[in-house]
Design a protein around this motif. Structure first.
Motif: not given
Length: 384
Positions: A212-217, A164-170, A69-72
């Protein structure tokens, strides 16, 4: 004062790459200490700290997901593929083989003094040829993290490019992380991830928790003190709840129900990681802890060797039987062993940074001095 504690300016350049987030270093330092603690028991018949096995089990619920997660939180996939691949290969794959030199040392000892190896109280070793095969196939004990993170980040790089261009990316990233996490825990309970070399199946753990870490970053980095306190209280309570559930959950011979059995472990891993991240945000910037966090690559690569040396040194002075008979002594001596192991890694760090930079994924020392005078476009990524 709070802002100064949270970030440390580097030299020039854009703000997002020119500042180092100190609480991430603190969190990595804590995660590294948890790795040392988790390795207190060693392997095999574990004669040293029998009464600490319960607390070690608790640490294993979340300490490696925490690392991922820290890597994210510092994951930066917005580069061309060639640059990204080369940087991650240098930072993760080469160090895997570099630190596997320790495993080669054990193989040599197995050849020249097999009786000594048998006295290690460690996991069973095969023949020298089979052990070399284990290294080449990416299965060296304790160093799997490097290859797992490498494949996981490559996968997430592809996800970033495709969405990258998707509105549903997250939403897409959240679903991928959820599926990968359930798949990882199911495979870990069954042991099937060991059947594929180079940690390719183990990479599902990296995909899950780096994702997950990237998503919450962004959200976590924006937390103020009050929000951090709320996160600490909530994640601690939930970690305790799911930890208790895990303790009383059987994960063998459950067939396809193993997917449901994985969920408490997934929740414990997530909330244990968030709990530690919140603690790191609230702690003072102790130099010794941030130093470990900034040099986790070396501390992690040397943790097996340093712990083996530390145990040998400590138990040359204090009898194992005396320590094993008293839980208080186990706690005190266990912390002493960790301190000695950290001291060994601390002494080794400047030596490796100076002379073995090519093996630990860093730049040549004089190149670092030159880059400090200019913008460092990969500063946040390489330093964390």
């Amino acid at each position: 004062m709070e802002a100064q504690r949270q970030t440390k300016p580097l030299t020039g350049g854009r703000a997002d790459h020119a500042q180092r987030i100190l609480w991430i270093d603190i969190a990595k330092g804590i995660a590294m200490l948890l790795v040392f603690y988790g390795h207190l028991g060693g392997a095999g018949d574990n004669p040293w700290f029998p009464n600490l096995t319960g607390s070690i089990w608790v640490v294993y619920l979340f300490h490696m997901p925490l690392f991922f997660m820290l890597s994210g939180l510092t994951f930066h996939p917005n580069k061309d593929f060639r640059t990204f691949f080369i940087s991650r290969f240098k930072r993760l794959v080469i160090p895997y083989f570099f630190f596997s030199i320790y495993a080669l040392g054990k193989i040599l000892l197995l050849i020249v003094a097999p009786s000594v190896v048998q006295g290690f109280h460690a996991g069973a070793m095969g023949t020298p040829l089979s052990e070399i095969g284990v290294i080449l196939l990416g299965n060296t004990n304790g160093l799997w993290f490097f290859l797992t993170l490498f494949w996981g980040e490559l996968f997430l790089y592809g996800v970033n490019k495709l969405t990258k261009q998707s509105i549903h990316r997250h939403l897409t990233l959240a679903l991928i992380a959820l599926i990968a996490s359930v798949a990882w825990f199911a495979m870990s309970f069954l042991g099937t991830y060991k059947y594929i070399p180079f940690q390719l199946l183990h990479a599902t753990e990296a995909v899950a928790f780096v994702g997950l870490g990237w998503l919450l970053s962004h959200k976590i980095k924006m937390f103020g003190k009050q929000a951090t306190l709320y996160m600490l209280a909530g994640s601690t309570a939930l970690f305790i709840i799911f930890g208790v559930v895990c303790r009383y959950t059987e994960t063998h011979d459950v067939g396809w129900w193993i997917i449901l059995a994985s969920l408490p472990y997934l929740c414990a891993a997530v909330f244990g990681s968030l709990m530690t991240i919140a603690i790191a945000q609230l702690l003072p910037s102790w130099h010794w802890l941030t130093y470990i966090g900034r040099n986790t690559m070396i501390f992690y690569g040397l943790n097996g060797l340093s712990m083996a040396i530390a145990r040998k040194v400590v138990f040359m002075v204090i009898p194992v039987s005396l320590v094993a008979a008293h839980i208080v002594l186990q706690i005190i001596i266990g912390l002493l062993v960790i301190a000695v192991a950290c001291l060994i890694c601390t002494v080794a760090t400047p030596i490796l940074n100076r002379w073995c930079w090519w093996g630990i994924g860093t730049s040549r020392p004089h190149a670092k001095l030159l880059s400090a005078k200019h913008v460092a476009p990969d500063a946040a990524d390489s330093s964390h």
